[in-house]
Design an enzyme around this catalytic site. Structure first.
Site, PDB file in Angstrom:
ATOM      1  N   ALA A 171       0.139  -9.175  18.347  1.00 19.55           N
ATOM      2  CA  ALA A 171       1.460  -9.455  17.419  1.00 19.55           C
ATOM      3  C   ALA A 171       2.542  -9.290  18.708  1.00 19.55           C
ATOM      4  O   ALA A 171       3.431 -10.119  18.607  1.00 19.55           O
ATOM      5  CB  ALA A 171       1.435  -8.151  16.666  1.00 19.55           C
ATOM      6  N   SER A 219      -7.383  -7.740   8.304  1.00 20.19           N
ATOM      7  CA  SER A 219      -8.740  -8.237   8.516  1.00 20.19           C
ATOM      8  C   SER A 219      -8.728  -9.194   7.191  1.00 20.19           C
ATOM      9  O   SER A 219      -9.915  -9.752   7.176  1.00 20.19           O
ATOM     10  CB  SER A 219      -9.665  -7.070   8.345  1.00 20.19           C
ATOM     11  OG  SER A 219      -9.424  -6.502   7.149  1.00 20.19           O
ATOM     12  N   ASN A 236      -3.757 -13.199  15.135  1.00 24.50           N
ATOM     13  CA  ASN A 236      -4.683 -11.997  15.286  1.00 24.50           C
ATOM     14  C   ASN A 236      -5.411 -12.267  16.507  1.00 24.50           C
ATOM     15  O   ASN A 236      -5.874 -13.166  16.832  1.00 24.50           O
ATOM     16  CB  ASN A 236      -5.622 -11.890  13.983  1.00 24.50           C
ATOM     17  CG  ASN A 236      -6.432 -10.576  13.777  1.00 24.50           C
ATOM     18  OD1 ASN A 236      -6.858 -10.328  14.660  1.00 24.50           O
ATOM     19  ND2 ASN A 236      -6.258 -10.096  12.610  1.00 24.50           N
ATOM     20  N   GLY A 251      -2.363  -9.757  11.604  1.00 29.97           N
ATOM     21  CA  GLY A 251      -2.874  -8.293  11.920  1.00 29.97           C
ATOM     22  C   GLY A 251      -3.704  -7.793  10.620  1.00 29.97           C
ATOM     23  O   GLY A 251      -3.630  -6.526  10.595  1.00 29.97           O
ATOM     24  N   CYS A 284       4.355  20.624  -5.533  1.00 29.96           N
ATOM     25  CA  CYS A 284       5.379  20.307  -6.560  1.00 29.96           C
ATOM     26  C   CYS A 284       6.430  20.948  -6.855  1.00 29.96           C
ATOM     27  O   CYS A 284       6.084  22.022  -7.246  1.00 29.96           O
ATOM     28  CB  CYS A 284       4.690  19.424  -7.647  1.00 29.96           C
ATOM     29  SG  CYS A 284       5.840  18.682  -8.648  1.00 29.96           S
ATOM     30  N   HIS A 328       0.771  -1.221  -0.028  1.00 30.78           N
ATOM     31  CA  HIS A 328      -0.048   0.002   0.065  1.00 30.78           C
ATOM     32  C   HIS A 328       0.827   1.328  -0.018  1.00 30.78           C
ATOM     33  O   HIS A 328       0.221   2.366   0.465  1.00 30.78           O
ATOM     34  CB  HIS A 328      -0.857   0.138   1.228  1.00 30.78           C
ATOM     35  CG  HIS A 328      -2.240  -0.975   1.167  1.00 30.78           C
ATOM     36  ND1 HIS A 328      -2.977  -1.383   2.022  1.00 30.78           N
ATOM     37  CD2 HIS A 328      -2.297  -1.779   0.152  1.00 30.78           C
ATOM     38  CE1 HIS A 328      -3.957  -2.237   1.653  1.00 30.78           C
ATOM     39  NE2 HIS A 328      -3.587  -2.575   0.623  1.00 30.78           N
ATOM     40  N   CYS A 341       5.977  21.255 -11.056  1.00 36.10           N
ATOM     41  CA  CYS A 341       4.746  21.912 -11.680  1.00 36.10           C
ATOM     42  C   CYS A 341       4.001  22.743 -10.629  1.00 36.10           C
ATOM     43  O   CYS A 341       2.709  23.244 -11.305  1.00 36.10           O
ATOM     44  CB  CYS A 341       4.183  20.834 -12.313  1.00 36.10           C
ATOM     45  SG  CYS A 341       3.026  19.628 -11.114  1.00 36.10           S
TER      46      CYS A 341
END
Ligand code: NAD
Ligand code: ZN
Length: 246
Positions: A233, A191, A215, A189, A149, A120, A152
């Site tokens: 964990a 879902s 979990n 951990g 940025c 991700h 630009c």
């Protein structure tokens, strides 16, 4: 099962485990102090964190989004890897490990895991959707919100995967491959509700690997697991890793 019973369970499988694929989610960082987004402890003044994770939100209300992401960066920077992250890092000493994470906090790397596949993306890189500008940026808080940025003058975005966006193809491909080739997969951990990451354990299992969930709560993946370790964990993962290294 309780983590203490994992040693026995593993022994009874009579398998030699060389290659381990790991899939982690927000839960592994919860005990470091970064709340999950789905749990009861989800934060942000009663607001739904998911609303900021869309490309449209960044265009429609960039300031609010960036206040949220900057807050997440500040929280993450103030945490340290926990015993769960550390246990996974030591697993590299004895096994061939491929670690894919859905987290964007960078805690696996800080714990010493090498070659982390960030499915991700990461909070610690910002990039531009208009041009190809991209840069590592660890400053917290950011001096200017929203960050602009230098190429630009458009509004930069965190290099994280938002809802409706595709996962980085290379990381996903490598995670998929590791699932196909591993002897055992640890699912920690997460879902399992977010696809395609949630489909990865099934790939491992259909290619003959044992799949093990760590979990404290039941998940969408629990039923298909070969073993379910009900623990956090920090409490359970060091015990599980120790069993694998025995
Ligand atoms: P999720 O729903 O996959 O993760 C939550 C899971 O963690 C649940 O199954 C829960 O039972 C489990 N969990 C809770 N405490 C735990 C503990 N102490 N030990 C082990 N497991 C525990 O993910 P989400 O929170 O809905 O997040 C969705 C996406 O948002 C993530 O995939 C990520 O991209 C991003 N996010 C990242 C972070 C981070 O980087 N730390 C945190 C929150 C959200
Ligand atoms: Zn740009």
């Amino acid at each position: 099962m309780h983590a203490d019973n994992f040693t026995n369970w593993l022994h009874n499988q009579r398998r030699s485990i060389h290659r381990i694929a790991v899939l982690t989610g927000a839960g592994i960082s919860a005990e470091s102090g970064i709340p999950t987004f789905r749990g009861e402890d989800r934060f942000w003044h009663g607001q739904e964190p998911a609303q900021f994770f869309t490309p449209e939100a960044l265009v429609t209300f960039p300031n609010e989004c960036w206040v949220f992401f900057d807050h997440l960066r500040v929280i993450s920077a103030g945490t340290v890897p926990n015993a769960g992250h550390q246990a996974l890092a030591t697993l590299q000493d004895t096994h061939q490990v491929t670690l894919a994470t859905q987290n964007i906090d960078g805690l696996h790397q800080r714990a010493g895991s090498s070659e982390v596949l960030e499915l991700h993306g990461t909070l610690w890189r910002v990039r531009c959707d208009n041009c190809d500008f991209s840069v590592e940026d660890n400053r917290t808080p950011l001096p200017e919100l929203p960050p602009l940025c230098p190429g630009c003058n458009g509004i930069l975005r965190p290099d994280v995967v938002m809802f409706t966006e595709a996962l980085p193809a290379d990381a996903l491909h490598r995670a998929w491959q590791a699932a196909e080739e591993c002897d055992l997969m640890l699912v920690i951990g997460t879902s399992g509700a977010v696809y395609p990451a949630g489909a990865i354990p099934d790939i491992a299992q259909s290619h003959g690997a044992l799949v093990v969930e760590v979990n404290p709560n039941r998940t969408a993946l629990s039923d298909e697991m070969d073993a379910v370790v009900r623990g956090t964990a920090v409490n359970a993962l060091p015990v599980v890793v120790q069993a694998l290294q025995a």
